[in-house]
Design a protein around this motif. Sequence first.
Motif, PDB file in Angstrom:
ATOM      1  N   PHE A  12       0.840  -1.076  -0.098  1.00  0.00           N
ATOM      2  CA  PHE A  12      -0.076  -0.106  -0.060  1.00  0.00           C
ATOM      3  C   PHE A  12       0.841   1.181  -0.001  1.00  0.00           C
ATOM      4  N   VAL A  13       0.237   2.095  -0.487  1.00  0.00           N
ATOM      5  CA  VAL A  13       1.070   3.525  -0.385  1.00  0.00           C
ATOM      6  C   VAL A  13       0.170   4.587   0.323  1.00  0.00           C
ATOM      7  N   ILE A  14       1.015   4.849   1.370  1.00  0.00           N
ATOM      8  CA  ILE A  14       0.115   6.042   2.352  1.00  0.00           C
ATOM      9  C   ILE A  14       0.520   7.374   1.729  1.00  0.00           C
ATOM     10  N   VAL A  15      -0.779   7.945   1.386  1.00  0.00           N
ATOM     11  CA  VAL A  15      -0.635   9.359   0.730  1.00  0.00           C
ATOM     12  C   VAL A  15      -0.457  10.429   1.522  1.00  0.00           C
ATOM     13  N   GLY A  16      -1.043  10.490   2.921  1.00  0.00           N
ATOM     14  CA  GLY A  16      -1.109  11.334   3.820  1.00  0.00           C
ATOM     15  C   GLY A  16      -2.143  12.508   3.539  1.00  0.00           C
ATOM     16  N   PHE A  17      -1.855  13.716   3.547  1.00  0.00           N
ATOM     17  CA  PHE A  17      -2.667  15.002   3.240  1.00  0.00           C
ATOM     18  C   PHE A  17      -3.057  15.187   1.601  1.00  0.00           C
ATOM     19  N   PRO A  18      -4.024  14.598   1.071  1.00  0.00           N
ATOM     20  CA  PRO A  18      -3.985  14.511  -0.407  1.00  0.00           C
ATOM     21  C   PRO A  18      -3.962  15.999  -1.005  1.00  0.00           C
ATOM     22  N   GLY A  19      -4.362  17.140  -0.104  1.00  0.00           N
ATOM     23  CA  GLY A  19      -4.258  18.460  -0.766  1.00  0.00           C
ATOM     24  C   GLY A  19      -3.004  19.440  -0.444  1.00  0.00           C
ATOM     25  N   LEU A  20      -2.057  18.556   0.180  1.00  0.00           N
ATOM     26  CA  LEU A  20      -0.967  19.320   0.525  1.00  0.00           C
ATOM     27  C   LEU A  20       0.130  19.341  -0.766  1.00  0.00           C
ATOM     28  N   ASN A 173      -4.264   0.787  -4.399  1.00  0.00           N
ATOM     29  CA  ASN A 173      -3.517   0.420  -3.284  1.00  0.00           C
ATOM     30  C   ASN A 173      -3.052   1.840  -2.452  1.00  0.00           C
ATOM     31  N   THR A 174      -3.743   2.924  -2.799  1.00  0.00           N
ATOM     32  CA  THR A 174      -3.413   4.215  -2.327  1.00  0.00           C
ATOM     33  C   THR A 174      -4.324   4.525  -1.153  1.00  0.00           C
ATOM     34  N   LEU A 175      -3.628   4.795   0.070  1.00  0.00           N
ATOM     35  CA  LEU A 175      -4.447   5.172   1.372  1.00  0.00           C
ATOM     36  C   LEU A 175      -4.314   6.607   1.506  1.00  0.00           C
ATOM     37  N   ILE A 176      -5.751   6.950   1.547  1.00  0.00           N
ATOM     38  CA  ILE A 176      -5.832   8.565   2.106  1.00  0.00           C
ATOM     39  C   ILE A 176      -5.979   8.674   3.416  1.00  0.00           C
ATOM     40  N   HIS A 177      -4.689   8.322   4.130  1.00  0.00           N
ATOM     41  CA  HIS A 177      -4.666   8.606   5.403  1.00  0.00           C
ATOM     42  C   HIS A 177      -3.113   8.624   5.635  1.00  0.00           C
ATOM     43  N   CYS A 178      -2.872   9.054   6.970  1.00  0.00           N
ATOM     44  CA  CYS A 178      -1.389   9.086   7.531  1.00  0.00           C
ATOM     45  C   CYS A 178      -0.959   7.817   8.144  1.00  0.00           C
ATOM     46  N   TYR A 179      -1.681   6.644   8.224  1.00  0.00           N
ATOM     47  CA  TYR A 179      -1.384   5.429   8.387  1.00  0.00           C
ATOM     48  C   TYR A 179      -2.444   4.559   8.348  1.00  0.00           C
ATOM     49  N   CYS A 180      -2.137   3.136   8.414  1.00  0.00           N
ATOM     50  CA  CYS A 180      -3.176   2.088   7.956  1.00  0.00           C
ATOM     51  C   CYS A 180      -4.167   2.026   9.193  1.00  0.00           C
ATOM     52  N   ILE A 267     -22.484  15.064   8.767  1.00  0.00           N
ATOM     53  CA  ILE A 267     -21.607  16.149   9.058  1.00  0.00           C
ATOM     54  C   ILE A 267     -20.389  15.829   8.069  1.00  0.00           C
ATOM     55  N   LYS A 268     -20.011  16.592   6.981  1.00  0.00           N
ATOM     56  CA  LYS A 268     -19.048  16.394   6.033  1.00  0.00           C
ATOM     57  C   LYS A 268     -18.043  17.370   6.353  1.00  0.00           C
ATOM     58  N   PHE A 269     -16.768  16.937   6.220  1.00  0.00           N
ATOM     59  CA  PHE A 269     -15.795  17.737   6.327  1.00  0.00           C
ATOM     60  C   PHE A 269     -14.811  17.487   4.858  1.00  0.00           C
ATOM     61  N   SER A 270     -13.841  18.377   4.514  1.00  0.00           N
ATOM     62  CA  SER A 270     -12.822  18.033   3.695  1.00  0.00           C
ATOM     63  C   SER A 270     -11.983  16.927   4.177  1.00  0.00           C
ATOM     64  N   THR A 271     -11.364  15.946   3.181  1.00  0.00           N
ATOM     65  CA  THR A 271     -10.420  14.924   3.623  1.00  0.00           C
ATOM     66  C   THR A 271      -9.397  15.542   4.406  1.00  0.00           C
ATOM     67  N   ASP A 272      -8.698  16.472   3.819  1.00  0.00           N
ATOM     68  CA  ASP A 272      -7.371  17.148   4.493  1.00  0.00           C
ATOM     69  C   ASP A 272      -7.923  17.711   6.056  1.00  0.00           C
ATOM     70  N   LEU A 273      -9.184  18.340   6.158  1.00  0.00           N
ATOM     71  CA  LEU A 273      -9.440  18.736   7.575  1.00  0.00           C
ATOM     72  C   LEU A 273      -9.717  17.419   8.518  1.00  0.00           C
ATOM     73  N   CYS A 274     -10.456  16.535   8.001  1.00  0.00           N
ATOM     74  CA  CYS A 274     -10.478  15.302   8.838  1.00  0.00           C
ATOM     75  C   CYS A 274      -9.390  14.498   9.210  1.00  0.00           C
ATOM     76  N   LEU A 275      -8.305  14.602   8.219  1.00  0.00           N
ATOM     77  CA  LEU A 275      -7.054  13.959   8.610  1.00  0.00           C
ATOM     78  C   LEU A 275      -6.218  15.005   9.612  1.00  0.00           C
ATOM     79  N   VAL A 276      -6.344  16.110   9.625  1.00  0.00           N
ATOM     80  CA  VAL A 276      -5.745  16.991  10.521  1.00  0.00           C
ATOM     81  C   VAL A 276      -6.451  16.890  11.977  1.00  0.00           C
TER      82      VAL A 276
END
Length: 320
Positions: A12-20, A173-180, A267-276
Amino acid sequence: MSAGNISSVKDFVIVGFPGLQPHYYGLISAVLFLVYVLTLIGNAIFFTAFVTTKSLQRPVYYFIINLAVCDVLFSTTTLPKIISRYWFQDGTISFLGCFVQMFFVHYLGGACSNVLMIMAMDRYAAICYPLQYHSIMTNQNVFILILGSWILSLAGPLMIVSRAYPLPYCAENTLIHCYCDHVSVTTLACTDRSLYSIPALIYAFTILLVPFAVIIFSYCSIFVAVMRISGTQGKMKTFSTCSPQLIIIVLFFLPRLFNYLSGNIGIKFSTDLCLVIIMMYSLLPPMINPLIYCLRTEEVKKLLSRHLPKKQVGIPLRSI
């Protein structure tokens, strides 16, 4: 189903913050590295003080040392890979390694939740039953509570990982997260994940709500007991023994509950805000805990003052 003959994904590939933006990668990796180093140093200071200071070897500090172990292990499980992703552009994690990380993420989160619960129970016994406290919190009972908190935390993570691992992962296989974690990984499965996500959601709420309910009961009882104390100074002294735990409890539980509830009530937040939000409630408490527990403890202050004789460190914490 066997992961070996169904899944074509090998890592898997950990993407982290996709908008960074890429020009911020160095800054983010430096910040995360600093958080990790401060977490290690702060908890190492408390561990050293605990081992070398006889007066710290009491039930409340046995619980705190277990919280410190949870914090260090959780940060060590999650931070090196995301730091590597931004520092060296290496976010790849092996298929098995991702599930190992998933297990420890959920196991250590559950263990930390349980440790905070028994810490609240300890303060409840100390304040509501002060005369019986030492007969309640014996070394044997403390050992049973600590061991139980670690053992009981095993079942849920083992269940969700053993159900997620055999799923077919055959494309993305890309994880939109900072860890699994369970949600980010099982979202990539080439199958209907609803049967797998519901038990995981039940586990998440159980490991949060049951300890949180015990903590609320404990501190409500403490509040009632404190209000019966005559004199403002006595009340403030008693409340001061609980304030560090209350801060840690708020930092640990409320953002997590908000995150789980918001996702299930629309309640929806942007992906980056959720990860923050996730990274803040995952990584800030391990860094802040030593500041609250160590620098507010008189014995640790004296230990630090021998190395920093002209610096005033923290505010003493009066313990029962």
